[in-house]
Design a protein around this motif. Structure first.
Motif, PDB file in Angstrom:
ATOM      1  N   ARG A  26      37.299 -48.123  31.945  1.00 55.17           N
ATOM      2  CA  ARG A  26      38.679 -48.595  31.982  1.00 55.17           C
ATOM      3  C   ARG A  26      39.650 -47.432  32.216  1.00 55.17           C
ATOM      4  O   ARG A  26      39.510 -46.353  31.662  1.00 55.17           O
ATOM      5  CB  ARG A  26      39.051 -49.306  30.673  1.00 55.17           C
ATOM      6  CG  ARG A  26      38.266 -50.597  30.424  1.00 55.17           C
ATOM      7  CD  ARG A  26      38.744 -51.255  29.142  1.00 55.17           C
ATOM      8  NE  ARG A  26      40.163 -51.605  29.202  1.00 55.17           N
ATOM      9  CZ  ARG A  26      40.615 -52.734  29.739  1.00 55.17           C
ATOM     10  NH1 ARG A  26      39.772 -53.604  30.264  1.00 55.17           N
ATOM     11  NH2 ARG A  26      41.905 -52.995  29.749  1.00 55.17           N
ATOM     12  N   ASP A  27      40.664 -47.683  33.017  1.00 58.34           N
ATOM     13  CA  ASP A  27      41.790 -46.762  33.199  1.00 58.34           C
ATOM     14  C   ASP A  27      41.383 -45.390  33.724  1.00 58.34           C
ATOM     15  O   ASP A  27      42.038 -44.386  33.430  1.00 58.34           O
ATOM     16  CB  ASP A  27      42.543 -46.582  31.881  1.00 58.34           C
ATOM     17  CG  ASP A  27      43.177 -47.863  31.386  1.00 58.34           C
ATOM     18  OD1 ASP A  27      43.426 -48.757  32.217  1.00 58.34           O
ATOM     19  OD2 ASP A  27      43.417 -47.975  30.179  1.00 58.34           O
ATOM     20  N   ARG A  30      44.218 -43.782  35.851  1.00 60.03           N
ATOM     21  CA  ARG A  30      45.342 -43.333  35.024  1.00 60.03           C
ATOM     22  C   ARG A  30      44.984 -42.065  34.251  1.00 60.03           C
ATOM     23  O   ARG A  30      45.776 -41.116  34.175  1.00 60.03           O
ATOM     24  CB  ARG A  30      45.751 -44.442  34.047  1.00 60.03           C
ATOM     25  CG  ARG A  30      46.940 -44.104  33.158  1.00 60.03           C
ATOM     26  CD  ARG A  30      47.278 -45.260  32.230  1.00 60.03           C
ATOM     27  NE  ARG A  30      46.197 -45.507  31.271  1.00 60.03           N
ATOM     28  CZ  ARG A  30      46.084 -44.875  30.115  1.00 60.03           C
ATOM     29  NH1 ARG A  30      46.961 -43.934  29.775  1.00 60.03           N
ATOM     30  NH2 ARG A  30      45.102 -45.172  29.285  1.00 60.03           N
ATOM     31  N   LYS A  31      43.790 -42.037  33.672  1.00 57.43           N
ATOM     32  CA  LYS A  31      43.361 -40.857  32.918  1.00 57.43           C
ATOM     33  C   LYS A  31      43.264 -39.638  33.830  1.00 57.43           C
ATOM     34  O   LYS A  31      43.665 -38.523  33.441  1.00 57.43           O
ATOM     35  CB  LYS A  31      42.012 -41.122  32.256  1.00 57.43           C
ATOM     36  CG  LYS A  31      42.072 -42.135  31.118  1.00 57.43           C
ATOM     37  CD  LYS A  31      40.690 -42.453  30.599  1.00 57.43           C
ATOM     38  CE  LYS A  31      40.736 -43.522  29.507  1.00 57.43           C
ATOM     39  NZ  LYS A  31      39.389 -43.914  29.054  1.00 57.43           N
ATOM     40  N   ASN A 181      51.411 -45.653  36.335  1.00 59.90           N
ATOM     41  CA  ASN A 181      50.103 -46.239  36.042  1.00 59.90           C
ATOM     42  C   ASN A 181      49.861 -46.449  34.558  1.00 59.90           C
ATOM     43  O   ASN A 181      48.782 -46.896  34.178  1.00 59.90           O
ATOM     44  CB  ASN A 181      48.996 -45.348  36.625  1.00 59.90           C
ATOM     45  CG  ASN A 181      48.849 -45.518  38.117  1.00 59.90           C
ATOM     46  OD1 ASN A 181      48.206 -46.443  38.589  1.00 59.90           O
ATOM     47  ND2 ASN A 181      49.497 -44.632  38.881  1.00 59.90           N
ATOM     48  N   ASP A 182      50.843 -46.122  33.727  1.00 59.36           N
ATOM     49  CA  ASP A 182      50.690 -46.380  32.302  1.00 59.36           C
ATOM     50  C   ASP A 182      50.678 -47.880  32.022  1.00 59.36           C
ATOM     51  O   ASP A 182      51.168 -48.685  32.823  1.00 59.36           O
ATOM     52  CB  ASP A 182      51.840 -45.733  31.518  1.00 59.36           C
ATOM     53  CG  ASP A 182      51.509 -44.299  31.147  1.00 59.36           C
ATOM     54  OD1 ASP A 182      50.343 -43.901  31.307  1.00 59.36           O
ATOM     55  OD2 ASP A 182      52.419 -43.578  30.715  1.00 59.36           O
ATOM     56  N   ARG A 183      50.159 -48.230  30.882  1.00 59.67           N
ATOM     57  CA  ARG A 183      50.152 -49.632  30.482  1.00 59.67           C
ATOM     58  C   ARG A 183      51.581 -50.116  30.279  1.00 59.67           C
ATOM     59  O   ARG A 183      52.451 -49.349  29.855  1.00 59.67           O
ATOM     60  CB  ARG A 183      49.349 -49.816  29.194  1.00 59.67           C
ATOM     61  CG  ARG A 183      47.878 -49.466  29.330  1.00 59.67           C
ATOM     62  CD  ARG A 183      47.143 -49.719  28.023  1.00 59.67           C
ATOM     63  NE  ARG A 183      45.731 -49.394  28.154  1.00 59.67           N
ATOM     64  CZ  ARG A 183      45.217 -48.199  27.875  1.00 59.67           C
ATOM     65  NH1 ARG A 183      46.012 -47.220  27.498  1.00 59.67           N
ATOM     66  NH2 ARG A 183      43.928 -47.984  28.009  1.00 59.67           N
ATOM     67  N   ALA A 363      45.813 -52.524  34.573  1.00 62.23           N
ATOM     68  CA  ALA A 363      44.981 -51.443  34.031  1.00 62.23           C
ATOM     69  C   ALA A 363      44.063 -50.990  35.141  1.00 62.23           C
ATOM     70  O   ALA A 363      43.253 -51.752  35.650  1.00 62.23           O
ATOM     71  CB  ALA A 363      44.180 -51.957  32.825  1.00 62.23           C
ATOM     72  N   ARG A 365      41.160 -49.636  37.276  1.00 65.21           N
ATOM     73  CA  ARG A 365      39.710 -49.531  37.119  1.00 65.21           C
ATOM     74  C   ARG A 365      39.155 -48.892  38.382  1.00 65.21           C
ATOM     75  O   ARG A 365      39.437 -49.332  39.474  1.00 65.21           O
ATOM     76  CB  ARG A 365      39.078 -50.910  36.935  1.00 65.21           C
ATOM     77  CG  ARG A 365      39.577 -51.679  35.695  1.00 65.21           C
ATOM     78  CD  ARG A 365      39.047 -53.102  35.733  1.00 65.21           C
ATOM     79  NE  ARG A 365      39.566 -53.896  34.651  1.00 65.21           N
ATOM     80  CZ  ARG A 365      38.965 -54.076  33.495  1.00 65.21           C
ATOM     81  NH1 ARG A 365      37.814 -53.482  33.271  1.00 65.21           N
ATOM     82  NH2 ARG A 365      39.499 -54.800  32.546  1.00 65.21           N
TER      83      ARG A 365
END
Length: 366
Positions: A26-27, A30-31, A181-183, A363, A365
């Motif tokens: 997940r994410d 973003r990470k 791209n943050d939640r 989110a 992926r």
């Protein structure tokens, strides 16, 4: 040599890439964006360390060191240059500092290539156009060119200063990409009225960073040796013409003469005076922004780093420019920019939420 340098950059980039891959599915995108942002901030600070230790010409060619991929392989040439000028720009320690900076820059470049690739490959899943990630990849290529010119043009101040400002622009773009791209989070529409003040504050901060870069690249930190006065005077003798002539060699005027001390005093004094304007405005802005809990911790962190920035700036003067304080001052400026770009993004979203619904950010992926 180019192949070896590419392998070094790739191996360094594999460390954060592997970390993102093993942290779950997940994410990941973003990470990876935020890790690249963090490493870019580190790279800016290491770049200031390179400049402040006079290591910018530790390897006087580019991209390698005397045509080799590492100072270890170029040790014979480095030792010969060091023997001719023991306190000169080329020593083994300075060569390693300069090449480590280049290796880290190549690793960040690999991460940006990865981000741009994923932005295109996953654009439907990310639900955002890939142009920002692509633009950041182009920007890091331009940044690399200025890094090369920094060496080949012998630390010419306008080239080094532009190199710094492009790094700050790259950091700002990554912060914007990471924020996008943050939640999704709840926004207070009332904080939208801070959007314009946030833009003004960011513009003032950018000007101050450029002035600070001009101080650093001209080695004008100690042109004023006391505070709050400058060499015992509120308004000392200054030479603005030579101090702010942009196209000239390091330590020289445009005519090729040695730059007068009054020119360095002018560079330092302008940066110092404008700092009061920026501190006052950003302090006022942070106090207003604290009224809106939806803006998170950014306003409080902004106040904290404004205080730290003032302390490190003063310590550079009264403690005779200690290396740790000088690097921290450069890093503090980058953190302040990070916080202001984040606040610009969030107040912009808040202003939009007052008129139109904000689409949910998926989110990511990968």
């Amino acid at each position: 040599m180019l192949f070896q340098l590419g392998i070094i950059g790739l191996l360094l980039a594999l460390i954060p890439l592997t970390y993102v891959m093993v942290r779950g599915s997940r994410d990941r995108y973003r990470k990876l964006v935020w890790i690249t942002t963090f490493l870019t901030l580190d790279l800016i600070m290491f770049g200031s360390f390179t400049r402040l230790t006079d290591s910018g010409l530790g390897c006087p060619d580019w991209p390698g060191c005397y045509g080799r991929a590492t100072p270890f392989h170029a040790s014979e040439a480095i030792r010969a240059a060091e023997a001719l000028m023991p306190t000169g720009p080329v020593t083994m320690a300075k060569a390693w500092i300069e090449m480590l900076h280049r290796y880290f820059a190549m690793a960040v470049g690999v991460l940006l290539i990865t981000l741009a690739f994923l932005a295109w490959r996953k654009r439907k899943e990310l639900r955002q156009p890939p142009w920002l990630a692509t633009g950041l990849l182009v920007l890091v290529c331009v940044q690399g060119a200025f890094g090369a010119w920094t060496v080949t043009m012998k630390l010419q101040p306008i080239i080094v200063g532009t190199h710094l400002m492009l790094a700050m622009l790259l950091l700002s773009g990554l912060i914007w990409l990471g924020s996008r791209n943050d939640r999704p989070r709840q926004h207070d529409p009332g904080s939208g009225k801070l959007y314009l003040p946030a833009l003004i504050g960011t513009a003032l901060l950018v000007i101050q960073i450029a002035l600070g870069g001009w101080v650093s690249t001209n080695y004008a930190v100690l042109a004023c040796t006391d505070f709050p006065l400058c060499n015992g005077e509120l308004v000392p003798r200054m030479d603005f013409q030579h101090g702010f002539t942009l196209w000239r060699e390091l330590g020289k005027t445009a005519a090729g003469d040695y730059i007068p001390r009054e020119a360095l005093v002018a560079i330092h004094w302008v940066h110092r005076m404008f700092a009061f304007v920026v501190l006052a405005y950003l302090g006022w802005f942070a106090m207003r922004a604290r009224r809106y809990p939806a803006l998170g911790r950014s306003p409080r962190l902004l106040l904290l780093f404004l205080g730290l920035q003032l302390l490190t700036g003063l310590s550079n003067i009264v403690l005779d420019w200690p290396l740790v304080a000088a690097v921290a001052h450069n890093g503090g400026a980058a953190v302040l920019l990070l916080l202001m770009v984040r606040l610009v993004y969030n107040t912009r979203l808040a202003r939009q939420s007052a008129t139109v619904p904000i689409p949910a950010v998926s989110a990511a992926r990968t």
